[in-house]
Design a protein around this motif. Structure first.
Motif, PDB file in Angstrom:
ATOM      1  N   VAL A  89       0.845  -1.195   0.000  1.00 50.07           N
ATOM      2  CA  VAL A  89       0.000   0.000   0.000  1.00 50.07           C
ATOM      3  C   VAL A  89       0.883   1.248   0.000  1.00 50.07           C
ATOM      4  O   VAL A  89       1.505   1.566   1.027  1.00 50.07           O
ATOM      5  N   PRO A  90       1.034   1.917  -1.132  1.00 41.13           N
ATOM      6  CA  PRO A  90       1.846   3.141  -1.151  1.00 41.13           C
ATOM      7  C   PRO A  90       1.111   4.252  -0.408  1.00 41.13           C
ATOM      8  O   PRO A  90      -0.053   4.517  -0.708  1.00 41.13           O
ATOM      9  N   THR A  91       1.740   4.851   0.583  1.00 37.87           N
ATOM     10  CA  THR A  91       1.110   5.917   1.354  1.00 37.87           C
ATOM     11  C   THR A  91       2.185   6.760   2.030  1.00 37.87           C
ATOM     12  O   THR A  91       3.193   6.207   2.499  1.00 37.87           O
ATOM     13  N   PRO A  92       1.971   8.089   2.118  1.00 39.96           N
ATOM     14  CA  PRO A  92       2.969   8.920   2.795  1.00 39.96           C
ATOM     15  C   PRO A  92       3.089   8.581   4.279  1.00 39.96           C
ATOM     16  O   PRO A  92       4.067   8.925   4.930  1.00 39.96           O
ATOM     17  N   SER A  93       2.079   7.853   4.796  1.00 42.08           N
ATOM     18  CA  SER A  93       2.157   7.491   6.224  1.00 42.08           C
ATOM     19  C   SER A  93       2.679   6.064   6.408  1.00 42.08           C
ATOM     20  O   SER A  93       2.478   5.454   7.462  1.00 42.08           O
ATOM     21  N   GLU A 137       2.743  -1.188   4.194  1.00 40.29           N
ATOM     22  CA  GLU A 137       2.402   0.204   3.892  1.00 40.29           C
ATOM     23  C   GLU A 137       3.740   0.929   3.719  1.00 40.29           C
ATOM     24  O   GLU A 137       4.543   0.989   4.661  1.00 40.29           O
ATOM     25  N   VAL A 138       4.005   1.413   2.511  1.00 49.25           N
ATOM     26  CA  VAL A 138       5.338   1.971   2.237  1.00 49.25           C
ATOM     27  C   VAL A 138       5.251   3.391   1.709  1.00 49.25           C
ATOM     28  O   VAL A 138       4.338   3.748   0.963  1.00 49.25           O
ATOM     29  N   SER A 139       6.243   4.200   2.125  1.00 47.48           N
ATOM     30  CA  SER A 139       6.347   5.568   1.625  1.00 47.48           C
ATOM     31  C   SER A 139       7.647   5.717   0.847  1.00 47.48           C
ATOM     32  O   SER A 139       8.699   5.285   1.319  1.00 47.48           O
ATOM     33  N   ILE A 140       7.555   6.337  -0.331  1.00 46.06           N
ATOM     34  CA  ILE A 140       8.787   6.538  -1.119  1.00 46.06           C
ATOM     35  C   ILE A 140       9.433   7.872  -0.770  1.00 46.06           C
ATOM     36  O   ILE A 140      10.436   8.235  -1.359  1.00 46.06           O
ATOM     37  N   GLY A 141       8.873   8.587   0.202  1.00 42.61           N
ATOM     38  CA  GLY A 141       9.512   9.841   0.598  1.00 42.61           C
ATOM     39  C   GLY A 141       8.558  10.702   1.412  1.00 42.61           C
ATOM     40  O   GLY A 141       7.346  10.469   1.393  1.00 42.61           O
ATOM     41  N   ASP A 142       9.127  11.700   2.066  1.00 47.30           N
ATOM     42  CA  ASP A 142       8.304  12.544   2.963  1.00 47.30           C
ATOM     43  C   ASP A 142       7.645  13.658   2.153  1.00 47.30           C
ATOM     44  O   ASP A 142       8.007  14.828   2.257  1.00 47.30           O
ATOM     45  N   TYR A 143       6.725  13.258   1.290  1.00 46.68           N
ATOM     46  CA  TYR A 143       5.950  14.222   0.508  1.00 46.68           C
ATOM     47  C   TYR A 143       4.652  13.504   0.113  1.00 46.68           C
ATOM     48  O   TYR A 143       4.550  12.267   0.197  1.00 46.68           O
ATOM     49  N   VAL A 144       3.673  14.262  -0.320  1.00 47.70           N
ATOM     50  CA  VAL A 144       2.373  13.675  -0.670  1.00 47.70           C
ATOM     51  C   VAL A 144       2.154  13.783  -2.171  1.00 47.70           C
ATOM     52  O   VAL A 144       2.368  14.845  -2.764  1.00 47.70           O
ATOM     53  N   LEU A 145       1.813  12.653  -2.790  1.00 44.80           N
ATOM     54  CA  LEU A 145       1.519  12.642  -4.222  1.00 44.80           C
ATOM     55  C   LEU A 145       0.008  12.694  -4.419  1.00 44.80           C
ATOM     56  O   LEU A 145      -0.750  12.442  -3.485  1.00 44.80           O
ATOM     57  N   ALA A 146      -0.422  12.955  -5.629  1.00 48.73           N
ATOM     58  CA  ALA A 146      -1.865  12.986  -5.899  1.00 48.73           C
ATOM     59  C   ALA A 146      -2.431  11.562  -5.836  1.00 48.73           C
ATOM     60  O   ALA A 146      -3.621  11.351  -5.639  1.00 48.73           O
ATOM     61  N   GLY A 147      -1.540  10.572  -6.013  1.00 49.81           N
ATOM     62  CA  GLY A 147      -1.996   9.171  -5.938  1.00 49.81           C
ATOM     63  C   GLY A 147      -0.792   8.267  -5.804  1.00 49.81           C
ATOM     64  O   GLY A 147       0.348   8.690  -5.992  1.00 49.81           O
ATOM     65  N   GLY A 148      -1.041   7.003  -5.517  1.00 52.13           N
ATOM     66  CA  GLY A 148       0.056   6.075  -5.258  1.00 52.13           C
ATOM     67  C   GLY A 148       0.676   5.450  -6.494  1.00 52.13           C
ATOM     68  O   GLY A 148       1.644   4.683  -6.390  1.00 52.13           O
ATOM     69  N   GLU A 149       0.142   5.740  -7.670  1.00 54.96           N
ATOM     70  CA  GLU A 149       0.626   5.054  -8.887  1.00 54.96           C
ATOM     71  C   GLU A 149       2.117   5.339  -9.154  1.00 54.96           C
ATOM     72  O   GLU A 149       2.869   4.425  -9.533  1.00 54.96           O
ATOM     73  N   ALA A 150       2.545   6.579  -8.943  1.00 56.37           N
ATOM     74  CA  ALA A 150       3.974   6.889  -9.172  1.00 56.37           C
ATOM     75  C   ALA A 150       4.846   6.070  -8.224  1.00 56.37           C
ATOM     76  O   ALA A 150       5.901   5.567  -8.606  1.00 56.37           O
ATOM     77  N   ALA A 151       4.342   5.883  -6.997  1.00 55.20           N
ATOM     78  CA  ALA A 151       5.093   5.081  -6.015  1.00 55.20           C
ATOM     79  C   ALA A 151       5.154   3.617  -6.472  1.00 55.20           C
ATOM     80  O   ALA A 151       6.159   2.931  -6.281  1.00 55.20           O
ATOM     81  N   VAL A 152       4.088   3.129  -7.102  1.00 52.24           N
ATOM     82  CA  VAL A 152       4.092   1.751  -7.606  1.00 52.24           C
ATOM     83  C   VAL A 152       5.189   1.600  -8.659  1.00 52.24           C
ATOM     84  O   VAL A 152       5.939   0.614  -8.664  1.00 52.24           O
TER      85      VAL A 152
HETATM   86  N1  LIG Z   1       5.108   9.492  -0.259  1.00 42.81           N
HETATM   87  C1  LIG Z   1       4.471   8.420  -0.787  1.00 42.81           C
HETATM   88  O1  LIG Z   1       4.978   7.300  -0.848  1.00 42.81           O
HETATM   89  C2  LIG Z   1       3.093   8.623  -1.303  1.00 42.81           C
HETATM   90  C3  LIG Z   1       2.241   7.643  -1.789  1.00 42.81           C
HETATM   91  C4  LIG Z   1       1.071   8.313  -2.132  1.00 42.81           C
HETATM   92  N2  LIG Z   1       1.255   9.618  -1.859  1.00 42.81           N
HETATM   93  O2  LIG Z   1       2.505   9.833  -1.348  1.00 42.81           O
END
Ligand SMILES: NC(=O)c1ccno1
Length: 250
Positions: A89-93, A137-152
């Motif tokens: 689950v890509p998520t900033p948290s 639940e994984v975060s690719i960095g300390d920022y928020v994207l519009a969606g998780g697809e880029a993280a995928v």
């Molecule tokens: N930082 C992240 O991995 C993220 C995933 C979705 N939005 O932000």
């Protein structure tokens, strides 16, 4: 390895058809299946979101489409068996996505990615599937994207390149920044190729010496120098004695 991605923007995952991941799919090393979540909706607007309980801005992704879709995706695999999937689950948290975690994920036979949009997925979806399989639940960095697809895309590339036979030269990822072993907690140093001189800029002489021990030590020193400059936090994490050990390993 099998990778499933459930998304409302399937076209966002087109890059998984090219380059390293695309070639691995063509060779049958990766079985990537992208699913449009809206195919599991039943209203004429293909609704996947609703307002949040407790109020607040934005919308939350609804349980029903996710539950029906994930049940279908998982139905053709053996849950809990050798083919047991894991949810990613890509998520900033989430926990930071690191090279170490990429190695861990690359050792699993089946990953199911659930990139969210809006304010996220109703928590009950993750709680439901956490009763059946590991959830990362994984975060690719300390920022928020519009969606998780880029993280995928990021996680898939970092994991796929670690699969046996995907990288032409298996040794390539042993010298990666953060790779376990000698490079753990060290950033990769500079690299050079022909021509030997370019706009008055020469190649570091040691790289032309043919002396493998000196070259290895120079590369280690350059990696240390770059790490101190760009990631002093990593240097603090490394036991000074390890640098001597790295010397022996390099
Ligand atoms: N930082 C992240 O991995 C993220 C995933 C979705 N939005 O932000």
């Amino acid at each position: 390895m099998r990778l499933d991605v459930v998304t409302i923007f399937p076209e966002y995952l087109e890059p998984l058809n090219v380059s390293l991941v695309g070639k691995a799919r063509a060779r049958g090393q990766l079985d990537v299946r992208v699913h449009d979540l809206r195919e599991w909706t039943h209203d004429r607007h293909n609704t996947v979101d609703d307002t949040p309980y407790g109020g607040g801005p934005g919308m939350v992704m609804k349980t029903e489409p996710w539950g029906e879709c994930l049940d279908d995706v998982l139905a053709d695999g053996y849950e809990g068996g050798a083919q047991a999937p894991a949810l990613v689950v890509p998520t900033p948290s989430g926990r930071p996505f690191t090279q170490e975690l990429a190695v861990e994920l690359s050792q699993r036979p089946w990953l199911v990615f659930t990139p969210a949009r809006y304010e996220g997925i109703d928590r009950r979806v993750i709680d439901e599937y956490a009763t059946r399989m590991p959830v990362y639940e994984v975060s690719i960095g300390d920022y928020v994207l519009a969606g998780g697809e880029a993280a995928v895309l990021v996680v898939t590339e970092a994991v796929a390149r670690l699969l046996p036979g995907v990288l032409g030269n298996a040794a390539s990822h042993q010298d990666d920044s953060f790779a376990p072993g000698a490079m753990a907690n060290l950033l990769e140093g500079p690299v050079y190729t022909k021509p030997p001189a370019w706009r008055g800029r020469e190649i570091p002489e040691v790289l032309l010496s043919g002396h493998h021990g000196k070259i290895a030590r120079w590369r280690r020193d350059e990696a240390l120098r770059r790490t101190v400059r760009n990631r002093p936090d990593l240097v603090e994490r490394t036991d000074p004695k390890a640098f001597d050990k790295k010397d022996r390993e390099m």
